[in-house]
Design a protein around this motif. Structure first.
Motif, PDB file in Angstrom:
ATOM      1  N   LEU A 152      11.493  -5.544 -13.586  1.00 38.69           N
ATOM      2  CA  LEU A 152      12.767  -5.384 -14.271  1.00 38.69           C
ATOM      3  C   LEU A 152      12.652  -4.402 -15.434  1.00 38.69           C
ATOM      4  CD1 LEU A 152      15.716  -6.189 -14.535  1.00 38.69           C
ATOM      5  CD2 LEU A 152      14.972  -8.150 -15.898  1.00 38.69           C
ATOM      6  N   ILE A 153      11.572  -4.497 -16.201  1.00 36.46           N
ATOM      7  CA  ILE A 153      11.370  -3.565 -17.316  1.00 36.46           C
ATOM      8  C   ILE A 153      11.345  -2.136 -16.798  1.00 36.46           C
ATOM      9  CG2 ILE A 153       9.668  -2.779 -19.021  1.00 36.46           C
ATOM     10  CD1 ILE A 153       8.904  -5.800 -19.318  1.00 36.46           C
ATOM     11  N   ARG A 154      10.601  -1.888 -15.713  1.00 36.46           N
ATOM     12  CA  ARG A 154      10.508  -0.527 -15.154  1.00 36.46           C
ATOM     13  C   ARG A 154      11.836  -0.071 -14.584  1.00 36.46           C
ATOM     14  NH1 ARG A 154       6.382  -2.756 -16.727  1.00 36.46           N
ATOM     15  NH2 ARG A 154       4.432  -1.663 -17.056  1.00 36.46           N
TER      16      ARG A 154
ATOM     17  N   VAL B 203       6.184  -1.457  -7.099  1.00 37.11           N
ATOM     18  CA  VAL B 203       4.842  -2.035  -6.985  1.00 37.11           C
ATOM     19  C   VAL B 203       4.803  -3.400  -7.678  1.00 37.11           C
ATOM     20  CG1 VAL B 203       2.409  -1.783  -7.651  1.00 37.11           C
ATOM     21  CG2 VAL B 203       3.659   0.169  -6.716  1.00 37.11           C
ATOM     22  N   PHE B 204       5.362  -3.487  -8.890  1.00 39.62           N
ATOM     23  CA  PHE B 204       5.388  -4.775  -9.583  1.00 39.62           C
ATOM     24  C   PHE B 204       6.185  -5.809  -8.798  1.00 39.62           C
ATOM     25  CE2 PHE B 204       4.257  -2.398 -13.523  1.00 39.62           C
ATOM     26  CZ  PHE B 204       3.135  -3.148 -13.860  1.00 39.62           C
ATOM     27  N   LEU B 205       7.311  -5.408  -8.252  1.00 38.62           N
ATOM     28  CA  LEU B 205       8.137  -6.327  -7.480  1.00 38.62           C
ATOM     29  C   LEU B 205       7.380  -6.865  -6.266  1.00 38.62           C
ATOM     30  CD1 LEU B 205      10.954  -7.604  -7.242  1.00 38.62           C
ATOM     31  CD2 LEU B 205      11.622  -5.615  -5.897  1.00 38.62           C
ATOM     32  N   LEU B 206       6.697  -5.990  -5.559  1.00 37.35           N
ATOM     33  CA  LEU B 206       5.941  -6.401  -4.376  1.00 37.35           C
ATOM     34  C   LEU B 206       4.711  -7.235  -4.725  1.00 37.35           C
ATOM     35  CD1 LEU B 206       6.247  -3.115  -2.310  1.00 37.35           C
ATOM     36  CD2 LEU B 206       7.403  -5.307  -1.866  1.00 37.35           C
ATOM     37  N   ASN B 207       4.277  -7.161  -5.971  1.00 38.09           N
ATOM     38  CA  ASN B 207       3.157  -7.977  -6.453  1.00 38.09           C
ATOM     39  C   ASN B 207       3.653  -9.267  -7.109  1.00 38.09           C
ATOM     40  OD1 ASN B 207       0.546  -6.851  -5.896  1.00 38.09           O
ATOM     41  ND2 ASN B 207       1.106  -5.116  -7.182  1.00 38.09           N
ATOM     42  N   ASP B 208       4.902  -9.634  -6.842  1.00 38.96           N
ATOM     43  CA  ASP B 208       5.504 -10.860  -7.378  1.00 38.96           C
ATOM     44  C   ASP B 208       5.482 -10.916  -8.898  1.00 38.96           C
ATOM     45  OD1 ASP B 208       6.190 -11.926  -4.851  1.00 38.96           O
ATOM     46  OD2 ASP B 208       4.129 -12.615  -4.574  1.00 38.96           O
ATOM     47  N   ARG B 209       5.769  -9.782  -9.515  1.00 37.57           N
ATOM     48  CA  ARG B 209       5.864  -9.702 -10.975  1.00 37.57           C
ATOM     49  C   ARG B 209       7.249  -9.166 -11.338  1.00 37.57           C
ATOM     50  NH1 ARG B 209       0.598  -6.877 -13.148  1.00 37.57           N
ATOM     51  NH2 ARG B 209       1.581  -7.450 -15.113  1.00 37.57           N
ATOM     52  N   PRO B 210       8.282  -9.991 -11.089  1.00 33.78           N
ATOM     53  CA  PRO B 210       9.659  -9.519 -11.264  1.00 33.78           C
ATOM     54  C   PRO B 210      10.002  -9.104 -12.691  1.00 33.78           C
ATOM     55  CG  PRO B 210       9.623 -11.893 -10.909  1.00 33.78           C
ATOM     56  CD  PRO B 210       8.232 -11.388 -10.651  1.00 33.78           C
TER      57      PRO B 210
ATOM     58  N   GLN C  93       9.082   8.072 -11.395  1.00 36.98           N
ATOM     59  CA  GLN C  93       7.817   7.435 -11.771  1.00 36.98           C
ATOM     60  C   GLN C  93       8.037   5.957 -12.101  1.00 36.98           C
ATOM     61  OE1 GLN C  93       4.466   8.830 -14.739  1.00 36.98           O
ATOM     62  NE2 GLN C  93       6.277   8.293 -15.908  1.00 36.98           N
ATOM     63  N   HIS C  94       9.064   5.654 -12.879  1.00 32.52           N
ATOM     64  CA  HIS C  94       9.327   4.265 -13.267  1.00 32.52           C
ATOM     65  C   HIS C  94       9.828   3.432 -12.092  1.00 32.52           C
ATOM     66  CE1 HIS C  94       8.413   4.615 -17.506  1.00 32.52           C
ATOM     67  NE2 HIS C  94       9.060   5.777 -17.509  1.00 32.52           N
ATOM     68  N   ALA C  95      10.650   4.011 -11.237  1.00 33.75           N
ATOM     69  CA  ALA C  95      11.165   3.278 -10.077  1.00 33.75           C
ATOM     70  C   ALA C  95      10.037   2.899  -9.117  1.00 33.75           C
ATOM     71  CB  ALA C  95      12.225   4.105  -9.356  1.00 33.75           C
TER      72      ALA C  95
ATOM     73  N   GLU D 255       0.827  -1.211   0.000  1.00 33.32           N
ATOM     74  CA  GLU D 255       0.000   0.000   0.000  1.00 33.32           C
ATOM     75  C   GLU D 255       0.863   1.263   0.000  1.00 33.32           C
ATOM     76  OE1 GLU D 255      -4.042  -1.432   2.318  1.00 33.32           O
ATOM     77  OE2 GLU D 255      -2.229  -1.070   3.506  1.00 33.32           O
ATOM     78  N   LEU D 256       1.949   1.242   0.748  1.00 31.79           N
ATOM     79  CA  LEU D 256       2.860   2.389   0.749  1.00 31.79           C
ATOM     80  C   LEU D 256       3.488   2.586  -0.633  1.00 31.79           C
ATOM     81  CD1 LEU D 256       4.622   1.837   4.181  1.00 31.79           C
ATOM     82  CD2 LEU D 256       3.103   3.732   3.575  1.00 31.79           C
ATOM     83  N   ALA D 257       3.904   1.488  -1.257  1.00 39.06           N
ATOM     84  CA  ALA D 257       4.492   1.573  -2.590  1.00 39.06           C
ATOM     85  C   ALA D 257       3.468   2.079  -3.601  1.00 39.06           C
ATOM     86  CB  ALA D 257       5.043   0.210  -3.014  1.00 39.06           C
ATOM     87  N   GLN D 258       2.233   1.612  -3.497  1.00 42.36           N
ATOM     88  CA  GLN D 258       1.180   2.068  -4.409  1.00 42.36           C
ATOM     89  C   GLN D 258       0.905   3.557  -4.221  1.00 42.36           C
ATOM     90  OE1 GLN D 258      -1.689  -0.902  -3.195  1.00 42.36           O
ATOM     91  NE2 GLN D 258      -1.470  -2.006  -5.131  1.00 42.36           N
ATOM     92  N   ALA D 259       0.909   4.011  -2.981  1.00 42.87           N
ATOM     93  CA  ALA D 259       0.687   5.435  -2.717  1.00 42.87           C
ATOM     94  C   ALA D 259       1.832   6.263  -3.293  1.00 42.87           C
ATOM     95  CB  ALA D 259       0.540   5.678  -1.214  1.00 42.87           C
TER      96      ALA D 259
END
Length: 87
Positions: free
Chosen positions: A63-65, A52-59, A45-47, A16-20
């Motif tokens: 990586l792209i971001r 958020v992707f990393l914390l959602n288990d979408r490595p 913005q990309h970092a 939630e913190l990362a999403q905010a």
């Protein structure tokens, strides 16, 4: 007041913190022209999105971001053309 803010932050998950943070750092469409070449704004913005992707288990998406973040910081990428003006 600082203690109250710390308590509020403690109530949020890391995701939630990362999403905010990602929401806060997203370049709004009405700010695109002003910030399109701002490397710090683009990289942030990309970092944040990568986190958020990393914390959602979408490595792979993370990586792209992160690669885009690096590109903005090392100047190997630049702003694309304006999405509303076409080519």
């Amino acid at each position: 007041m600082v203690q109250s803010q710390t308590h509020q932050l403690d109530q949020l998950s890391t995701l939630e913190l990362a999403q905010a943070l990602a929401e806060r750092l997203t370049i709004a469409p009405n700010d695109w022209h002003r910030l399109k070449a701002n490397r710090k704004a683009q990289a942030a913005q990309h970092a944040a999105a990568a986190l958020v992707f990393l914390l959602n288990d979408r490595p792979q998406e993370a990586l792209i971001r992160f690669q885009q973040t690096t590109g903005w910081l090392d100047r190997s990428i630049s702003a694309p053309p304006c999405p509303t003006h076409g080519n």
